[in-house]
Enzyme design. Structure first.
Site, mmCIF file in Angstrom:
data_model
loop_
_atom_site.group_PDB
_atom_site.id
_atom_site.type_symbol
_atom_site.label_atom_id
_atom_site.label_comp_id
_atom_site.label_asym_id
_atom_site.label_seq_id
_atom_site.Cartn_x
_atom_site.Cartn_y
_atom_site.Cartn_z
ATOM 1 N N GLY A 46 0.833 -1.194 0.000
ATOM 2 C CA GLY A 46 0.000 0.000 0.000
ATOM 3 C C GLY A 46 0.869 1.245 0.000
ATOM 4 O O GLY A 46 2.011 1.214 0.463
ATOM 5 N N GLN A 51 2.729 10.100 1.207
ATOM 6 C CA GLN A 51 4.035 9.445 1.332
ATOM 7 C C GLN A 51 4.975 9.819 0.193
ATOM 8 O O GLN A 51 6.180 9.613 0.299
ATOM 9 C CB GLN A 51 3.874 7.927 1.397
ATOM 10 C CG GLN A 51 3.230 7.441 2.672
ATOM 11 C CD GLN A 51 3.099 5.939 2.668
ATOM 12 O OE1 GLN A 51 2.120 5.383 2.205
ATOM 13 N NE2 GLN A 51 4.125 5.279 3.181
ATOM 14 N N CYS A 95 5.790 0.112 7.248
ATOM 15 C CA CYS A 95 5.412 1.277 6.456
ATOM 16 C C CYS A 95 6.597 1.683 5.586
ATOM 17 O O CYS A 95 7.727 1.718 6.072
ATOM 18 C CB CYS A 95 5.009 2.423 7.386
ATOM 19 S SG CYS A 95 4.515 3.924 6.541
ATOM 20 N N LEU A 96 6.312 1.990 4.323
ATOM 21 C CA LEU A 96 7.390 2.396 3.422
ATOM 22 C C LEU A 96 8.043 3.703 3.870
ATOM 23 O O LEU A 96 9.184 3.982 3.506
ATOM 24 C CB LEU A 96 6.869 2.517 1.987
ATOM 25 C CG LEU A 96 6.353 1.205 1.379
ATOM 26 C CD1 LEU A 96 5.785 1.449 -0.014
ATOM 27 C CD2 LEU A 96 7.441 0.158 1.342
ATOM 28 N N HIS A 137 -4.711 1.309 7.259
ATOM 29 C CA HIS A 137 -3.377 1.895 7.414
ATOM 30 C C HIS A 137 -3.202 3.052 6.430
ATOM 31 O O HIS A 137 -2.726 4.136 6.792
ATOM 32 C CB HIS A 137 -2.333 0.797 7.177
ATOM 33 C CG HIS A 137 -0.912 1.247 7.187
ATOM 34 N ND1 HIS A 137 -0.022 0.866 8.166
ATOM 35 C CD2 HIS A 137 -0.201 2.036 6.339
ATOM 36 C CE1 HIS A 137 1.170 1.406 7.909
ATOM 37 N NE2 HIS A 137 1.088 2.112 6.797
ATOM 38 N N GLU A 138 -3.609 2.837 5.168
ATOM 39 C CA GLU A 138 -3.430 3.879 4.148
ATOM 40 C C GLU A 138 -4.383 5.055 4.359
ATOM 41 O O GLU A 138 -3.998 6.214 4.161
ATOM 42 C CB GLU A 138 -3.585 3.285 2.743
ATOM 43 C CG GLU A 138 -2.595 2.181 2.405
ATOM 44 C CD GLU A 138 -1.132 2.538 2.653
ATOM 45 O OE1 GLU A 138 -0.755 3.722 2.538
ATOM 46 O OE2 GLU A 138 -0.349 1.626 2.970
ATOM 47 N N HIS A 141 -2.962 7.372 6.779
ATOM 48 C CA HIS A 141 -1.997 8.306 6.182
ATOM 49 C C HIS A 141 -2.696 9.562 5.664
ATOM 50 O O HIS A 141 -2.164 10.671 5.795
ATOM 51 C CB HIS A 141 -1.249 7.650 5.005
ATOM 52 C CG HIS A 141 -0.044 6.874 5.396
ATOM 53 N ND1 HIS A 141 1.061 7.441 5.997
ATOM 54 C CD2 HIS A 141 0.252 5.561 5.257
ATOM 55 C CE1 HIS A 141 1.975 6.508 6.216
ATOM 56 N NE2 HIS A 141 1.505 5.362 5.775
#
Length: 173
Positions: A46, A51, A95-96, A137-138, A141
């Site tokens: 994701g 991000q 997380c990226l 999660h996304e 963000h």
């Protein structure tokens, strides 16, 4: 398609609430394609627009991880959770924007989400298991929340210090 640089925590843009998308044009579709390519390359399941420094309510995800599985890329514009199950699930999330750091996070096991696609068409779907965790999660963000915000302060500070050190090392490289 273009690979986009992923912001690393701490970055003030990762803590801001994103603006709704109002223009459903070719630039939005191209952004979603760039985000999917960036997510797959990272690799991740994701990625949310903030991000990559774009402060709009757009996320992409694909939770098919099995070797040889058929990819199921999704781009969700202006997504919102409209229902969540009382049953919970715990997944080890990463997380990226917080590379190399993982923690077990409890979230609703199932959620129903409404969103638009890149053309503006409305959708509603129920997600469960990993897909439910990923979409929550996304969406977090898009609201300026990171998975580490669910952790105890000491653990969160420890991870933040590691990310600050990583950023200093990357700046010197």
């Amino acid at each position: 398609m273009t690979l986009r640089p992923i912001l690393i925590h701490p970055d003030p843009r990762l803590k801001k609430t994103c603006d709704p998308v109002t223009d459903f044009d070719t630039a939005l579709a191209a952004l979603a394609d760039d985000m999917l390519e960036t997510m797959y390359e990272a690799p991740g399941i994701g990625l949310a627009a903030p991000q990559i420094g774009v402060m709009n309510r757009l996320l992409v995800m694909d939770c098919v991880k099995e070797e040889g599985g058929t990819p199921e890329p999704m781009a969700l514009v202006n997504p919102k959770v409209v229902w969540e199950s009382e049953d919970k699930n715990v997944y080890e999330e990463g997380c990226l924007s917080i590379p190399g750091q993982y923690a077990e996070i409890e979230r609703p096991k199932m959620v129903r989400v409404q969103w638009q696609d890149v053309t503006g068409k409305a959708h509603e779907e129920e997600f469960d298991e990993l897909w439910a965790t990923c979409v929550q999660h996304e969406i977090d963000h898009l609201n300026g929340t990171l998975f580490i915000d669910y952790l105890k302060p000491l653990k969160r500070q420890m991870i933040t210090r590691k990310m600050q050190k990583l950023k200093r090392e990357q700046a010197r490289a």
